[in-house]
Structure formats: C-alpha cells, structure tokens
Design an enzyme around this catalytic site. Sequence first.
Site, PDB file in Angstrom:
ATOM      1  N   THR A  16      27.171  21.159  -7.787  1.00  0.00           N
ATOM      2  CA  THR A  16      26.247  22.181  -7.305  1.00  0.00           C
ATOM      3  C   THR A  16      25.030  22.336  -8.205  1.00  0.00           C
ATOM      4  O   THR A  16      24.084  23.057  -7.866  1.00  0.00           O
ATOM      5  CB  THR A  16      26.943  23.550  -7.181  1.00  0.00           C
ATOM      6  OG1 THR A  16      27.465  23.931  -8.461  1.00  0.00           O
ATOM      7  CG2 THR A  16      28.072  23.477  -6.165  1.00  0.00           C
ATOM      8  N   GLY A  18      22.959  20.617 -12.151  1.00  0.00           N
ATOM      9  CA  GLY A  18      22.975  19.740 -13.304  1.00  0.00           C
ATOM     10  C   GLY A  18      23.149  18.278 -12.980  1.00  0.00           C
ATOM     11  O   GLY A  18      22.623  17.750 -11.994  1.00  0.00           O
ATOM     12  N   ILE A  19      23.908  17.583 -13.825  1.00  0.00           N
ATOM     13  CA  ILE A  19      24.128  16.148 -13.669  1.00  0.00           C
ATOM     14  C   ILE A  19      24.819  15.847 -12.346  1.00  0.00           C
ATOM     15  O   ILE A  19      24.471  14.889 -11.649  1.00  0.00           O
ATOM     16  CB  ILE A  19      24.949  15.601 -14.854  1.00  0.00           C
ATOM     17  CG1 ILE A  19      24.109  15.626 -16.146  1.00  0.00           C
ATOM     18  CG2 ILE A  19      25.431  14.175 -14.570  1.00  0.00           C
ATOM     19  CD1 ILE A  19      24.887  15.265 -17.402  1.00  0.00           C
ATOM     20  N   GLY A  20      25.795  16.670 -11.971  1.00  0.00           N
ATOM     21  CA  GLY A  20      26.526  16.427 -10.724  1.00  0.00           C
ATOM     22  C   GLY A  20      25.627  16.466  -9.513  1.00  0.00           C
ATOM     23  O   GLY A  20      25.731  15.622  -8.617  1.00  0.00           O
ATOM     24  N   SER A 141      31.206  11.494 -22.128  1.00  0.00           N
ATOM     25  CA  SER A 141      30.170  12.034 -23.010  1.00  0.00           C
ATOM     26  C   SER A 141      30.112  11.183 -24.268  1.00  0.00           C
ATOM     27  O   SER A 141      31.107  10.548 -24.652  1.00  0.00           O
ATOM     28  CB  SER A 141      30.500  13.475 -23.398  1.00  0.00           C
ATOM     29  OG  SER A 141      29.686  13.926 -24.463  1.00  0.00           O
ATOM     30  N   TYR A 154      37.007  19.563 -26.933  1.00  0.00           N
ATOM     31  CA  TYR A 154      36.178  18.902 -25.907  1.00  0.00           C
ATOM     32  C   TYR A 154      36.139  17.397 -26.137  1.00  0.00           C
ATOM     33  O   TYR A 154      36.357  16.609 -25.211  1.00  0.00           O
ATOM     34  CB  TYR A 154      34.770  19.490 -25.957  1.00  0.00           C
ATOM     35  CG  TYR A 154      33.760  18.769 -25.084  1.00  0.00           C
ATOM     36  CD1 TYR A 154      33.774  18.916 -23.701  1.00  0.00           C
ATOM     37  CD2 TYR A 154      32.777  17.962 -25.653  1.00  0.00           C
ATOM     38  CE1 TYR A 154      32.833  18.267 -22.907  1.00  0.00           C
ATOM     39  CE2 TYR A 154      31.839  17.310 -24.861  1.00  0.00           C
ATOM     40  CZ  TYR A 154      31.867  17.465 -23.497  1.00  0.00           C
ATOM     41  OH  TYR A 154      30.937  16.823 -22.711  1.00  0.00           O
TER      42      TYR A 154
END
Length: 264
Positions: A16, A18-20, A141, A154
């Site tokens: 929805t 950003g990168i996506g 990442s 993370y």
Amino acid sequence: MEIRLDGKKALVTASTGGIGYAIAKGLAASGAQVILNGRSAQSIEKAKNTLKTELPNASITAVAADLSTAQGCDDLLASVSGVDILVNNAGIYGPADFYETDDDTWQNYWQTNVMSGVRLAKALTPDMQDSGWGRVVFISSESARNIPADMIHYGVTKTAQLSLARGLAKRLAGSGITVNSVLPGPTISDGFSSMVEEEVQRTGKSIEQVAKEFVMANRPSSVIQRAASVEEVANMVVYVCSQQASATSGAALRVDGGVVDDIV
C-alpha cells in the site's frame, strides 16, 4: 530491453506504500495483473485507487490481511489463486537494544518477516510448478549482511530470508520457478520519510538532502553516497520477475548503493 509480464498474476505483500507500492506499480506497468495487500481495507482501497489513477488500464485487485499471523496468511490465500509471481515484501523494523528486546518482539519479527514468506511460498509454489513457470522474491535488506547493532532482531530475520530463498531455489531446481532475494539499502520510503519529517521541517532541507546526510553519517561505506528511491529498488524486482531473468535463481541481489563492502 522491454520487460512484459502480460498474462502473469503478481501478489505483492505490504504494497500500500513505499517499496511495495513501487514494486506493484512497476509490475502493473509491465502488464501483470497485480494483487495489492495491506493490513486494512482502507489502506488497500486508497492504494488501489491511486494506482488505477496512475495506470488506468492496469488490472488491480486488493486483499486486506495481516500477515504477522498464520490466520492472516490463510485469509489472504483464501482470496487469491493462479499467482505466477510472489513478492514477499511484508516486514517490520525498528531499533531496540539487544538486552531490551523481549521474546514477544523477537516472535513478532520472526512471524512477520520470515514466516509470512514461508507460508505464502509453501501455498503458492505448487501451482507454479504445475504451470512450469514462477517467480518468488524475498525483499530482504543490506542489514542481512551488515547486521545493525541497534537492530539485531531485525538483521537476524533479514539474514534468515536469504537462507530461505536460497534453500527454496534449490528445492525447486529445474521447475521453471526462480527464487531470489533483493537487498535494498537506505531508501527514501514512507517509513524513512516519517522518521526524518521533523528534521526536514526544522532545517528546511529537502528529504533527499536529509537522506544523503543520514547515509553518510550512518552508512559511510555507501558508494553512491545517497539514499535510493523506491523506484530504483522496484526496477530490480521487476527485472528479477521477468522472463529475461530466467537464469537468475538462488541469488541475493543488492540494491544497497554499495553499502556492503565486498565484491560479491
């Protein structure tokens, strides 16, 4: 090189913003039918309407589901079928000291960043095998290889994604399905923009300048010496999903601006 994905159906999780969202837009612009995903009906409808405005001829559907739980993954899977391209972009991040990171936090990161991809890949790749073609991409990442001391929880999940993608690529060897990881570095995403919003307002600097200063202060090994745009990351993902990338599988493809200081 012209990348066309006409007739292919792509599911991009957490798409929805950003990168996506940039990945979903890039795939749709290449002719793929795109399934958007987000946690709320409101967010996915907003993203769907925006994307339809930008690409009026695109085929877009949207499914709300929280992929941090097995039930959420099941809810998503109940609403999709015939997926040719799976982009596992769902993920969370945030700094926390190792000694202050409790078990629930570790579990939440593991379920969201790793197990969502496990569950979706396990459910969707059998049909890809039947058709003899498929693409699975894990958005990892640079933190997978350059573990941040203030986000060990993370970094561990991002490293796990590399192992998952490599192992699955070997498991699906010869099937016509490729499985790869894409490793963004510092990127001007929605999350980053929110993080530096106060500094942008306080200093009057552009977000690009603030992002550049952040990169030079926190990732000084960067070769491009700036943050990437979400479109630059999406370009790599769209290529990996293309027919042209059919000989690339089991790879960890960096879009980190050269932050990770090695030659492979």
